[in-house]
Motif scaffolding. Sequence first.
Motif, PDB file in Angstrom:
ATOM      1  N   ALA A  50      -8.674  -4.925   0.775  1.00 40.47           N
ATOM      2  CA  ALA A  50      -8.340  -4.246   2.028  1.00 40.47           C
ATOM      3  C   ALA A  50      -9.456  -3.245   2.314  1.00 40.47           C
ATOM      4  O   ALA A  50      -9.896  -2.515   1.419  1.00 40.47           O
ATOM      5  N   SER A  52     -10.950  -0.215   5.023  1.00 38.83           N
ATOM      6  CA  SER A  52     -10.768   0.639   6.189  1.00 38.83           C
ATOM      7  C   SER A  52     -11.892   1.649   6.243  1.00 38.83           C
ATOM      8  O   SER A  52     -12.470   2.021   5.212  1.00 38.83           O
ATOM      9  N   THR A  68     -10.559  -1.631  10.516  1.00 38.45           N
ATOM     10  CA  THR A  68      -9.687  -1.985   9.400  1.00 38.45           C
ATOM     11  C   THR A  68      -9.652  -3.506   9.284  1.00 38.45           C
ATOM     12  O   THR A  68      -9.797  -4.207  10.288  1.00 38.45           O
ATOM     13  N   TYR A  70      -9.837  -7.095   6.181  1.00 33.64           N
ATOM     14  CA  TYR A  70      -9.772  -7.668   4.837  1.00 33.64           C
ATOM     15  C   TYR A  70     -11.060  -8.434   4.549  1.00 33.64           C
ATOM     16  O   TYR A  70     -11.593  -9.103   5.430  1.00 33.64           O
TER      17      TYR A  70
ATOM     18  N   TYR B  51      -1.952   0.709  12.933  1.00 30.80           N
ATOM     19  CA  TYR B  51      -0.769  -0.013  12.425  1.00 30.80           C
ATOM     20  C   TYR B  51      -1.103  -0.641  11.094  1.00 30.80           C
ATOM     21  O   TYR B  51      -2.173  -1.241  10.950  1.00 30.80           O
ATOM     22  N   SER B  52      -0.244  -0.478  10.106  1.00 29.43           N
ATOM     23  CA  SER B  52      -0.392  -1.262   8.878  1.00 29.43           C
ATOM     24  C   SER B  52       0.986  -1.617   8.363  1.00 29.43           C
ATOM     25  O   SER B  52       1.964  -0.907   8.602  1.00 29.43           O
ATOM     26  N   GLN B  53       1.021  -2.731   7.675  1.00 29.29           N
ATOM     27  CA  GLN B  53       2.281  -3.309   7.250  1.00 29.29           C
ATOM     28  C   GLN B  53       2.045  -3.948   5.899  1.00 29.29           C
ATOM     29  O   GLN B  53       0.974  -4.525   5.663  1.00 29.29           O
ATOM     30  N   ARG B  54       3.033  -3.820   5.007  1.00 31.24           N
ATOM     31  CA  ARG B  54       2.978  -4.535   3.733  1.00 31.24           C
ATOM     32  C   ARG B  54       4.372  -5.026   3.404  1.00 31.24           C
ATOM     33  O   ARG B  54       5.344  -4.297   3.589  1.00 31.24           O
ATOM     34  N   ALA B  66       0.528  -8.854   4.310  1.00 31.82           N
ATOM     35  CA  ALA B  66       0.033  -7.565   4.811  1.00 31.82           C
ATOM     36  C   ALA B  66      -0.632  -7.820   6.155  1.00 31.82           C
ATOM     37  O   ALA B  66      -1.065  -8.949   6.447  1.00 31.82           O
ATOM     38  N   GLU B  67      -0.663  -6.788   6.988  1.00 31.12           N
ATOM     39  CA  GLU B  67      -1.385  -6.837   8.255  1.00 31.12           C
ATOM     40  C   GLU B  67      -1.924  -5.449   8.532  1.00 31.12           C
ATOM     41  O   GLU B  67      -1.343  -4.453   8.111  1.00 31.12           O
ATOM     42  N   THR B  68      -2.985  -5.384   9.293  1.00 27.21           N
ATOM     43  CA  THR B  68      -3.507  -4.077   9.709  1.00 27.21           C
ATOM     44  C   THR B  68      -4.169  -4.231  11.068  1.00 27.21           C
ATOM     45  O   THR B  68      -4.693  -5.312  11.384  1.00 27.21           O
ATOM     46  N   LEU B  83      -5.002  -7.278  15.542  1.00 28.01           N
ATOM     47  CA  LEU B  83      -4.623  -7.148  14.137  1.00 28.01           C
ATOM     48  C   LEU B  83      -5.120  -8.337  13.337  1.00 28.01           C
ATOM     49  O   LEU B  83      -5.410  -9.403  13.883  1.00 28.01           O
TER      50      LEU B  83
END
Lengths: 159, 159
Positions: A50, A52, A68, A70, B51-54, B66-68, B83
Amino acid sequence: MERPLHEDVEPLGFLLGTWRGHGKGSYPTIDSFEYDEEITFSHVGKPFLAYSQRTTHPVKGFPMHAETGYWRGVGDGRIEIVLVHPTGIAEIQEGTVRGTTIDVVTTSVSRTSTAKEVNALERTFSLDGDVLRYEVRMGAVGLPVTPHLAAELRRVDPA
Amino acid sequence: MERPLHEDVEPLGFLLGTWRGHGKGSYPTIDSFEYDEEITFSHVGKPFLAYSQRTTHPVKGFPMHAETGYWRGVGDGRIEIVLVHPTGIAEIQEGTVRGTTIDVVTTSVSRTSTAKEVNALERTFSLDGDVLRYEVRMGAVGLPVTPHLAAELRRVDPA
């Protein structure tokens, strides 16, 4: 819970941690500028890091850019990067990892309806001793790929 | 330093903070699954939310998805989302904010060379009392847009 680094991203392991430094930007259509930057690479044991990044004004401290995304290790010294900019830009980058040098070029740039026209981004990252350097070259607003950013950072926090 | 919320993202201000909850996923080509989820929305005073998600396995705790990305307020009740997924997918979504309901559809999906084929994602987010619900519908691997994910989360930490 600490998980081991996935073998597919072992070639990218040298990036893990938090980096801080300073960069300079220019482009034919804008005034040159400088920025402070923090970059973080982390992992959860899956075959990606990840990523950022945030930059701030070196004197006034206000937020400037951010990204941000990957970084995916896909074997055979290949890397795939997916990242987004808050300006409404999504980049797909692909390229190579050779030792501690990463070279990637745009395979796709997509944009929201209100985003500026950006067509190509080339990025080179390399670790030299304890200094992480990168350069970004950009093709945007009708111009060919042109030097845009250069920065040097040092690791401030291990992974 | 705390900065005021940019007026262009005031309509999205109800999302700010950290949310935790539980979701269920299904797709015709895979086994159904459940997940725990944490979503964070933050801002730096510019016209977007970060925004971020796990998600993690509800029993074993290992990382799943996961997403960002960034959610952009662009006026007139319109929203643009950029995203990325660590699976090598970049999404551009555009749509509307009406009260505390957000509906967006894909305007672009781009993929790295090794990513699976995903062609369309539709997302609905809505806050009802203190419960944030979302649904994701996906068109992938040759199938039309089909229900994929549904989750309910509660705010655990204000912005």
